[in-house]
Design an enzyme around this catalytic site. Sequence first.
Site, PDB file in Angstrom:
ATOM      1  N   ASP A 121       0.839  -1.195   0.000  1.00  9.39           N
ATOM      2  CA  ASP A 121       0.000   0.000   0.000  1.00  9.39           C
ATOM      3  C   ASP A 121       0.879   1.252   0.000  1.00  9.39           C
ATOM      4  O   ASP A 121       1.898   1.277  -0.689  1.00  9.39           O
ATOM      5  CB  ASP A 121      -0.948  -0.039   1.207  1.00  9.39           C
ATOM      6  CG  ASP A 121      -2.282   0.615   0.929  1.00  9.39           C
ATOM      7  OD1 ASP A 121      -2.351   1.851   1.004  1.00  9.39           O
ATOM      8  OD2 ASP A 121      -3.261  -0.100   0.631  1.00  9.39           O
ATOM      9  N   HIS A 170      -3.470   6.313   3.441  1.00  7.23           N
ATOM     10  CA  HIS A 170      -4.298   5.169   3.076  1.00  7.23           C
ATOM     11  C   HIS A 170      -3.832   3.890   3.762  1.00  7.23           C
ATOM     12  O   HIS A 170      -4.623   3.174   4.388  1.00  7.23           O
ATOM     13  CB  HIS A 170      -4.273   5.012   1.560  1.00  7.23           C
ATOM     14  CG  HIS A 170      -5.204   3.987   1.002  1.00  7.23           C
ATOM     15  ND1 HIS A 170      -4.840   2.670   0.813  1.00  7.23           N
ATOM     16  CD2 HIS A 170      -6.476   4.085   0.558  1.00  7.23           C
ATOM     17  CE1 HIS A 170      -5.841   2.007   0.275  1.00  7.23           C
ATOM     18  NE2 HIS A 170      -6.858   2.837   0.110  1.00  7.23           N
ATOM     19  N   SER A 175     -11.531  -0.713  -0.151  1.00  2.00           N
ATOM     20  CA  SER A 175     -10.234  -0.848   0.519  1.00  2.00           C
ATOM     21  C   SER A 175     -10.435  -1.211   1.986  1.00  2.00           C
ATOM     22  O   SER A 175      -9.792  -2.126   2.518  1.00  2.00           O
ATOM     23  CB  SER A 175      -9.438   0.455   0.420  1.00  2.00           C
ATOM     24  OG  SER A 175      -9.023   0.722  -0.879  1.00  2.00           O
TER      25      SER A 175
END
Length: 505
Positions: free
Chosen positions: A84, A121, A309
């Site tokens: 990620d 994120h 996600s």
Amino acid sequence: MTVRRARGRRNAVAVAVTAAATVATALTGLTPAQAASPARAASVADYSFNAAGATLTDVRRITRTDVAAQRGYTGQGIGIALIDTGVAPVEGLTSGNVANGPDLSFESQVANLRWRDSYGHGTHLAGIIAGRDSARGGFTGMAPDAKLLSLKVGAANGAVDVTQVIAAIDWVVEHRNDDPRNPIRVLNLSYGTDGVLSWQKNPLSHAVQNAYRAGIAVVVASGNTGGAITNPAYDPYVITVGATDPLGTTSPADDQVASFTSMGTAPRVPDLLVPGRSVVSLRVPGSMVDATNPSARVGERYFVGSGTSQAAAVATGAAAVLLDRYPALTPDSLKCSLRQSGPSVGTSGGKMIDLDRATASLPTLCRAVGPRSTGTGSIQAARGTSIVSLNGVPLTGERDIFGPLKSSTWAVASKTGRAWRGGSWMGRPMTGTHWEGTQYGQANWAGRSWSGTNWAGRSWSDLAWAGATWNGRAWSNNLVDGVPWSGRAWSGAAWQHGTNGAWKN
């Protein structure tokens, strides 16, 4: 098949699982044989919560992860790889169960950005998967005792080329047993492109299938377009996850498919549908999403985000919990067992997760049969419209960030475990190999430093990028047509304001 638990923290449990025949099914519709199941334990009481944000306590109740934890199943001994945007050492991720792998992002060439989650994120997902506060009773993720390995590939704007993601997957496969106490059994990938190349030829699909064949369950977000499932989520060997909207209660009975979830078309629809609307997890102060979405902050520590996600992160943690219960499960049987644990969501075909039932029942044994990928298709086709650029020059064609790359050559090297040699991937020096202690407040995976090599000053070898050198600042996250790239690749990671006040990524 015999599934054994033999770790000192609990009494060893040996469960003999007898199947009349091996379950062999079509890849696009894994229909497992149901194993004998004892009566389900009494479920926790359902209650309502603030519909603007489901805390991890709420999500754990919805998926009955709290009941599994009461039985002692918390992901211990299971390694999880998170490819990620990095994981920041914020409270909740500093108690010793998070480690750094290599930083393969463009930001690895800037010393004060290396390993840092400048986007926000990856940290949000890491909190969902394996967050835990040092003080007992604090913030707790789905699998708080799992070991999380962070591989950073995305920059502050989400920018990453598909070849960097492929290189990261190859690294995970080749280093999956570096920590024998926590071998990597699950890989989380909330990345996706709109490439339309078939999964049989797509290089990215080939990379995830190589992980699958190595015994790693690959959990992939389905995408947030509300339409077609992204690549590699459309690959039938992965566990594809869509998001539900819990509608402000911890009872799964009223859950609906979140409107942004990419549902695809039969036979390839999401395997699992789990909470992904307005999930409260850890915040990275000053990160891109934090700076641009201040109304999504929840106090000083937390941030609310929505998307497949987040749903994939929930499913990843659940997978680690079930592997803690049944460590001998193959990726196929893990997928089938999770699918068999909960009810369907409407007529979608996707299944909820119920870890109360899954950890109290014998596992569902199945084996996927069908064609495998070759990985020999076009790298450019795998990118789709997810293209990065340097000084206005796009990275396109059959090449990676350093120069020409032939997919057929890579496919053989990846399948045979020869894509990485030390710190070089396909002959390109991408990371270091020497031993060090910690970086960025976190220990390195198996004690190694994997980012000791500097790309700075290296000229891009392809003629299209002639004269352009990496300086750590020139990369753009825009497509050729000006559409934000990062809004697509990280499963729609625009973090746009949702209809119920949530932030969507």
